[in-house]
Motif scaffolding. Structure first.
Motif, short mmCIF file in Angstrom:
data_model
loop_
_atom_site.label_atom_id
_atom_site.label_comp_id
_atom_site.label_asym_id
_atom_site.label_seq_id
_atom_site.Cartn_x
_atom_site.Cartn_y
_atom_site.Cartn_z
N LEU A 9 0.87 -1.26 -0.14
CA LEU A 9 -0.25 -0.44 -0.50
C LEU A 9 0.64 1.24 -0.32
CD1 LEU A 9 -2.74 1.58 0.20
CD2 LEU A 9 -2.40 1.06 2.67
N MET A 54 0.63 4.56 -3.26
CA MET A 54 0.35 5.90 -2.73
C MET A 54 0.78 6.61 -2.71
SD MET A 54 -2.74 5.29 -1.31
CE MET A 54 -2.87 6.93 -0.95
N ARG A 55 2.67 6.53 -2.51
CA ARG A 55 3.87 6.90 -3.62
C ARG A 55 3.60 6.90 -4.94
NH1 ARG A 55 6.95 11.16 -1.66
NH2 ARG A 55 9.29 10.85 -2.11
N LEU A 93 0.83 7.13 -6.71
CA LEU A 93 0.13 8.60 -6.84
C LEU A 93 0.92 9.81 -6.75
CD1 LEU A 93 -3.18 5.62 -5.99
CD2 LEU A 93 -1.58 6.19 -8.11
N GLU A 94 1.16 9.78 -5.18
CA GLU A 94 1.50 11.50 -5.01
C GLU A 94 2.81 11.85 -5.80
OE1 GLU A 94 2.86 10.39 -0.75
OE2 GLU A 94 0.90 10.67 -0.40
N VAL A 104 -5.34 0.62 -9.58
CA VAL A 104 -4.87 -0.08 -8.38
C VAL A 104 -5.19 -1.31 -8.24
CG1 VAL A 104 -4.73 2.81 -7.48
CG2 VAL A 104 -6.58 1.60 -6.58
N SER A 148 -4.74 -3.16 -1.90
CA SER A 148 -4.42 -1.91 -1.68
C SER A 148 -5.91 -1.50 -1.45
CB SER A 148 -3.87 -0.88 -3.03
OG SER A 148 -4.63 -0.54 -3.82
N MET A 171 -6.23 -0.46 2.37
CA MET A 171 -6.18 1.07 2.61
C MET A 171 -8.43 1.63 3.62
SD MET A 171 -6.12 4.58 2.95
CE MET A 171 -4.77 4.84 1.50
#
Length: 266
Positions: free
Chosen positions: A130, A134-135, A137-138, A168, A172, A176
Motif C-alpha cells: 500500500l 500511495m507514493r 500516485l503522489e 490500483v 491495496s 486502505m
C-alpha cells in the motif's frame, strides 16, 4: 489476484483491440498484417532498464493486438533520441521492478515524467504494498500495476488510464479500508520486506526502544537483536539506527516524531 479499478476496464480495453499484429522490433510505425498496411497514430512506451524483461512484456502486449505501437527502451533518453521514428505517446509504462518508490531516484523519475508528458504514467512493480502504491500516485502516476497480475489485467489497466481512470490492485483497496476502519497502519507491508522477527524489531526501532528493551520484550538475546538490526540496515541501505527509522517511516508511514528519532542513538 483480483484487481479493483475506478471504472470498468474490460469495456474500455475491448475498444482498443483490433486484429492487427504488432512487431515491436520494427522501428517503423507502419505495420503489415495479412497484406493490409496500417499506420498507427499513437504508441505505448515501455521503460525498463532490463532488456529481457522489457522485450518480453512488449511482445506479450503486442500479441493482444492493441491499436497502438508498442515500443520498449531502457531509458527515456534512449527513446528521445529515436522519438521521431514513432507516433505520439499514448501512455508510458514505467517498470521499476523490485526498486522502492521511496528511493529518490525512482520517485524523481516518476515526478519528472508526469511533469514533462501529458500521456499518463503507469507504474509496474514487483510489489502491491500500500505504501508503495500511495507514493507512486503522489508522485503523479495514473496507475499502479503489480507484476503478479495477468497480462489481460495489465492491458485493462493501461486502457483504464488512457480513458482517464486510475488502476490500483484490489489488495491495496482492502488495506486502505483496514487503515480507515482501525485508524492504524496495516502490518502487511513490513512482512513483504522483512522476516516476521525483523518486522517486530523494526516496529520497536520506530518507537525508539533501546536494544535491551527490545531483547526483553521479544524474549531475545541482546546480541541477537543487534544481528537483526544489522540485517535490517543492509536491507534498507542505512548506516545507523536513526536512518533505519526514517527510511522505514518513509516506506511505511506511521506516527513518527523527531523526539523518537533522537532517542534512537541512545
Amino acid at each position: 489476484m483480483n484487481s479493483a479499478m475506478m471504472s470498468t476496464g474490460k469495456e474500455i480495453a475491448g475498444s482498443l483491440i483490433h486484429p492487427i499484429a504488432l512487431d515491436p522490433s520494427n522501428s517503423s510505425h507502419a505495420k503489415v498484417f495479412e497484406g493490409v498496411h496500417v499506420a498507427r497514430e499513437r504508441s505505448l512506451l515501455i521503460i525498463d532498464n532490463r532488456a529481457l524483461d522489457r522485450q518480453c512484456l512488449a511482445q506479450c502486449i503486442s500479441a493482444h493486438k492493441i491499436d497502438m505501437d508498442v515500443v520498449a527502451f531502457g531509458s527515456m533518453e534512449e527513446w528521445k533520441r529515436k522519438r521521431q521514428d514513432y507516433p505520439p505517446l499514448a501512455a508510458i509504462l514505467l517498470n521499476v521492478g523490485g526498486r522502492k518508490i521511496a528511493e529518490p531516484s525512482v520517485s524523481e523519475e516518476i515526478k519528472k515524467l508526469a511533469a514533462e508528458f501529458e500521456a499518463p504514467i503507469i507504474v509496474l512493480a514487483d510489489t502491491d504494498d500500500l505504501a508503495q502504491i500511495m507514493r507512486a500516485l503522489e508522485c503523479g502516476a495514473k496507475g499502479y500495476i503489480p507484476s503478479s497480475v495477468s497480462i489481460d489485467v495489465c492491458i485493462e489497466a493501461i486502457a483504464l488510464s488512457l480513458a482517464g481512470g486510475i488502476f490500483v490492485p484490489a489488495s491495496s483497496v482492502f488495506a486502505m479500508r483496514q487503515v480507515l476502519e482501525t485508524g492504524s497502519p496495516v502490518a502487511r507491508p513490513l512482512a513483504g520486506m522483512f522476516t516476521a522477527r525483523q518486522a517486530e524489531v523494526v516496529e520497536a526501532l520506530r518507537r525508539g526502544k533501546a536494544n535491551k528493551i527490545i531483547a526483553y520484550e521479544l524474549n531475545l538475546r541482546e546480541s541477537t537483536v543487534k544481528v537483526h538490526i544489522r540485517n535490517i540496515m543492509k536491507k534498507v541501505k542505512a548506516t545507523n539506527r536513526t536512518e533505519v527509522a526514517y527510511k522505514i517511516n518513509d516506506l511505511f508511514p506511521t506516527d513518527f516524531s523527531a523526539d523518537t528519532a533522537s532517542r534512537l542513538e541512545h
